[in-house]
Design a protein around this motif. Structure first.
Motif, mmCIF file in Angstrom:
data_model
loop_
_atom_site.group_PDB
_atom_site.id
_atom_site.type_symbol
_atom_site.label_atom_id
_atom_site.label_comp_id
_atom_site.label_asym_id
_atom_site.label_seq_id
_atom_site.Cartn_x
_atom_site.Cartn_y
_atom_site.Cartn_z
ATOM 1 N N GLY A 195 38.894 42.335 35.373
ATOM 2 C CA GLY A 195 38.039 42.147 36.584
ATOM 3 C C GLY A 195 38.658 43.171 37.655
ATOM 4 O O GLY A 195 37.729 43.412 38.013
ATOM 5 N N GLU A 196 39.269 43.904 37.690
ATOM 6 C CA GLU A 196 39.851 44.845 38.816
ATOM 7 C C GLU A 196 39.207 45.399 38.513
ATOM 8 O O GLU A 196 38.428 46.497 39.874
ATOM 9 N N VAL A 197 38.731 46.563 38.034
ATOM 10 C CA VAL A 197 38.234 47.696 37.224
ATOM 11 C C VAL A 197 36.730 47.621 37.712
ATOM 12 O O VAL A 197 36.098 47.629 38.091
ATOM 13 N N LEU A 198 36.396 45.959 37.049
ATOM 14 C CA LEU A 198 35.071 45.708 36.863
ATOM 15 C C LEU A 198 34.427 45.476 38.949
ATOM 16 O O LEU A 198 33.305 45.785 39.187
ATOM 17 N N GLN A 199 35.452 45.014 39.470
ATOM 18 C CA GLN A 199 35.007 45.035 41.176
ATOM 19 C C GLN A 199 35.126 46.216 41.149
ATOM 20 O O GLN A 199 34.643 46.686 42.515
ATOM 21 N N GLU A 200 36.349 47.460 41.018
ATOM 22 C CA GLU A 200 36.162 48.253 41.689
ATOM 23 C C GLU A 200 34.913 49.399 41.315
ATOM 24 O O GLU A 200 34.400 50.121 42.403
ATOM 25 N N LEU A 201 34.247 49.176 39.960
ATOM 26 C CA LEU A 201 33.524 49.733 39.378
ATOM 27 C C LEU A 201 31.947 49.548 40.534
ATOM 28 O O LEU A 201 30.922 49.714 41.171
ATOM 29 N N GLY A 202 32.253 47.521 40.480
ATOM 30 C CA GLY A 202 30.886 47.211 40.973
ATOM 31 C C GLY A 202 30.699 48.026 42.586
ATOM 32 O O GLY A 202 29.757 48.474 43.229
#
Length: 377
Positions: free
Chosen positions: A363-370
């Motif tokens: 979830g953290e990585v996905l937010q950063e990617l977005g």
């Protein structure tokens, strides 16, 4: 894109596979407990598999880490190559490379990383200096002079709750609150408290009290640390490398599950002939391949000098989200045996769950990617 290994990369991968298969056995891993295996580490460095990373690149390292992951071998290979070999080669000064890289290559210098950046770690406000007597035996000896030389660099203070392979390290690459990178030798001003993680990564809690430190590379000014841009590159490199390690962990878990379900019979038929088992295994295989190919792409782009920040985050997301699915499947397909903490597949489960969270959960990585995509970076 061409992910076909070069001849040198393929030879190194095959050599690593043989060493890990010979020495990272179930019996030796059980004997090591939660610590590292010094004999295996010595074999890897003697074979040149740490020093070779400088020539093999990140893609070569990913291939080698896959082989480590297949056996869950307990050595600081990923950490010392990422935070030591590759980070210093890419961002260190000429003097730092000359002083530290030979020792990292032969294993006498082991580097780990205090990542991601810790807001509690900051350079000394009064710019504490390193005294010429600071290294009188407080740093583990290195034939290549691994200790930081006397200089006017400031000290660091703060606490990092968990640093993987800290108990094996001679140096730590520390990211401070401003995302600047510092090389800190284990010795004066550093305290280590043993910490046990989900996986046996020889981790520790790092406490810095005016610890002598030098910036990685040439910083913006004396005592100010490295260029903040180095942090983003090292973190992306680490995420890519550990995604490759996760691909190996998943491949090893799935291979054990396939062997078990082919040998285990129920109602006169192998479990592997059951459609439900086949579907679970097929999904796990596709997840493993997704982790592998995204890690390969990110590594290839870095080696080619292309932008790879979003690709590293993509690989990290797959390693986190798909990785935990695969190791759960591997354990599930073993039935009751998978619940035995002494069973080899359980180690894959522990490593997979640790890698799921290390350097950012899905979830953290996905937010950063977005956010990165939205910013147009």
């Amino acid at each position: 894109m061409d992910f076909t290994p070069t001849e040198a990369q393929a030879e190194a991968r095959d050599l690593a596979a043989r060493i890990f298969a010979d020495l990272a056995t179930h019996e030796r891993l059980r004997a090591a407990g939660t610590g590292s295996d010094p004999e295996l580490w010595k074999a890897l460095t003697a074979a040149g598999l740490v020093a070779a990373v400088a020539e093999l690149g990140l893609l070569g390292l990913v291939l080698l880490l896959e082989e480590q992951g297949r056996t869950t071998a307990q050595v600081p290979y990923a950490a010392s190559c990422v935070y030591g070999q590759l980070a210093i080669a890419a961002h260190g000064t000429g003097e730092q490379r000359e002083r530290l890289l030979p020792g990292i290559g032969d294993g006498s210098v082991v580097v780990t990383g205090a990542f991601p950046a810790q807001t509690s770690v900051r350079p000394s406000s009064h710019g504490g200096s390193v005294r010429p007597s600071s290294y009188g035996g407080s740093v583990r000896p290195s034939s290549h002079g691994g200790a930081v030389r006397p200089s006017s660099h400031g000290g660091l203070s703060g606490t990092v709750p968990v640093v993987p392979w800290l108990r094996d390290a001679t140096h730590v690459l520390v990211a401070d609150a401003e995302r600047r990178l510092w090389l800190v030798p284990i010795g004066e001003g550093t305290g280590i408290e043993e910490v046990e993680l989900t996986a046996p990564w020889s981790a520790g809690r790092l406490t810095l009290e005016e610890a002598p430190a030098e910036p990685l590379g040439t910083g913006p000014g004396p005592g100010l640390g490295s260029d903040p841009g180095a942090y983003a590159d090292v973190l992306a490199t680490a995420r890519t490398a550990f995604a490759g390690l996760q691909a190996g962990v998943c491949a090893g878990s799935l291979a054990r599950a396939v062997a078990h379900t082919n040998a285990r019979e129920q109602f006169g038929r192998p479990l592997a002939t059951r459609q439900g088992v086949q579907l679970r295994a097929a999904d796990a295989h596709m997840d493993t391949e997704a982790i592998r190919v995204t890690a390969y792409e990110a590594a290839w782009r870095r080696d080619a000098g292309l932008p790879y920040a979003t690709h590293a985050l993509t690989a990290a997301w797959w390693a986190s989200e798909a990785g935990q699915r695969v190791v759960h499947t591997g354990q599930h397909l073993h039935g009751g045996a998978g619940a035995d903490v002494d069973h080899p597949v359980h180690r894959h489960f522990l490593w997979g769950r640790q890698l799921d969270a290390y350097l950012g959960s899905g979830g953290e990585v996905l937010q950063e990617l977005g956010e990165l995509i939205a910013s147009g970076s």
